[in-house]
Design a protein around this motif. Structure first.
Motif, short mmCIF file in Angstrom:
data_model
loop_
_atom_site.label_atom_id
_atom_site.label_comp_id
_atom_site.label_asym_id
_atom_site.label_seq_id
_atom_site.Cartn_x
_atom_site.Cartn_y
_atom_site.Cartn_z
N ARG A 67 0.76 -1.18 -0.13
CA ARG A 67 0.00 0.21 0.05
C ARG A 67 0.96 1.29 0.02
O ARG A 67 1.65 1.28 0.96
N LEU A 68 0.65 2.01 -0.88
CA LEU A 68 1.63 3.21 -1.35
C LEU A 68 0.80 4.42 -0.88
O LEU A 68 -0.43 4.61 -1.27
N VAL A 69 1.31 5.36 -0.20
CA VAL A 69 0.72 6.65 0.21
C VAL A 69 0.88 7.57 -1.09
O VAL A 69 1.93 7.49 -1.79
N SER A 70 -0.11 8.32 -1.52
CA SER A 70 -0.21 8.88 -2.97
C SER A 70 -0.54 10.10 -2.77
O SER A 70 -1.02 10.93 -3.63
N ALA A 71 -0.14 10.88 -1.86
CA ALA A 71 -0.36 12.26 -1.41
C ALA A 71 0.04 13.25 -2.36
O ALA A 71 -0.60 14.23 -2.51
N ALA A 72 0.91 12.95 -2.82
CA ALA A 72 1.69 14.04 -4.10
C ALA A 72 0.75 14.11 -5.19
O ALA A 72 0.83 15.18 -5.93
N ILE A 73 0.05 13.08 -5.54
CA ILE A 73 -0.85 13.36 -6.63
C ILE A 73 -2.25 13.43 -6.65
O ILE A 73 -3.18 13.69 -7.28
N GLN A 74 -2.71 12.74 -5.23
CA GLN A 74 -4.27 12.70 -4.82
C GLN A 74 -4.68 13.23 -3.46
O GLN A 74 -5.74 13.11 -3.01
N GLY A 75 -3.64 14.00 -2.84
CA GLY A 75 -3.82 14.56 -1.43
C GLY A 75 -3.50 13.87 -0.38
O GLY A 75 -3.64 12.50 -0.36
N TRP A 93 -4.13 6.57 -1.00
CA TRP A 93 -3.27 5.36 -1.09
C TRP A 93 -3.72 4.89 -2.29
O TRP A 93 -4.88 4.88 -2.64
N VAL A 94 -2.91 3.77 -2.65
CA VAL A 94 -3.19 2.89 -3.69
C VAL A 94 -2.50 1.45 -3.23
O VAL A 94 -1.37 1.70 -2.76
N GLU A 95 -3.40 0.60 -3.40
CA GLU A 95 -2.60 -0.91 -3.15
C GLU A 95 -2.48 -1.57 -4.52
O GLU A 95 -3.30 -1.88 -5.14
N VAL A 96 -1.15 -2.19 -4.46
CA VAL A 96 -0.71 -2.68 -5.61
C VAL A 96 -0.21 -4.24 -5.29
O VAL A 96 0.29 -4.22 -4.29
N ASP A 136 5.30 3.54 -11.84
CA ASP A 136 6.29 3.37 -10.83
C ASP A 136 6.24 2.53 -9.67
O ASP A 136 7.18 1.97 -9.55
N ALA A 137 5.18 2.39 -9.23
CA ALA A 137 4.85 1.61 -8.04
C ALA A 137 5.25 0.09 -8.37
O ALA A 137 5.65 -0.90 -7.68
N LEU A 138 4.68 -0.19 -9.58
CA LEU A 138 4.93 -1.52 -10.17
C LEU A 138 6.27 -2.09 -10.64
O LEU A 138 6.68 -2.92 -10.61
N THR A 139 6.97 -0.86 -11.18
CA THR A 139 8.28 -1.26 -11.26
C THR A 139 9.36 -0.90 -10.19
O THR A 139 10.58 -1.03 -10.46
N GLY A 140 8.81 -0.66 -8.96
CA GLY A 140 9.70 -0.37 -7.98
C GLY A 140 10.26 0.79 -8.02
O GLY A 140 11.16 1.03 -6.81
#
Length: 92
Positions: free
Chosen positions: A9-17, A21-24, A84-88
């Motif tokens: 689960r990644l914090v996505s504050a830079a693009i969504q506030g 988060w998004v979980e991949v 970027d999340a998927l490629t690390g």
């Protein structure tokens, strides 16, 4: 017992506030190849497990598993974040 560590689960504050988060799930080689070809949204929907993202009006975006076409509504920055999340490349 070994257990694959392939969901994050990644914090996505830079693009969504704040609080976004998004979980991949890390894709298999087969899935990565499928995403590169036709039908990429369906493959991507199996890998993006969920999010709490919203559209420009603040309405929740559908979950990818429920509507793979939702990827067509993302901005370039949002899809780049997922890639970027998927490629690390994204670190969280």
């Amino acid at each position: 017992m070994p257990k694959r560590q392939n969901v994050k689960r990644l914090v996505s504050a830079a693009i969504q506030g704040d609080d976004s988060w998004v979980e991949v799930r890390k894709p298999t080689v087969k899935e990565a190849r499928e995403m590169a070809g036709i039908g990429g949204n369906e493959s991507l929907a199996r890998i993006v497990l969920g999010w709490n993202w919203v559209d420009d009006e603040g309405s929740p975006l559908p979950q990818p598993k429920d509507d793979p076409g939702v990827f067509e509504l993302l901005t370039a920055d949002e899809i780049t974040f997922i890639n970027d999340a998927l490629t690390g490349t994204t670190k969280n």
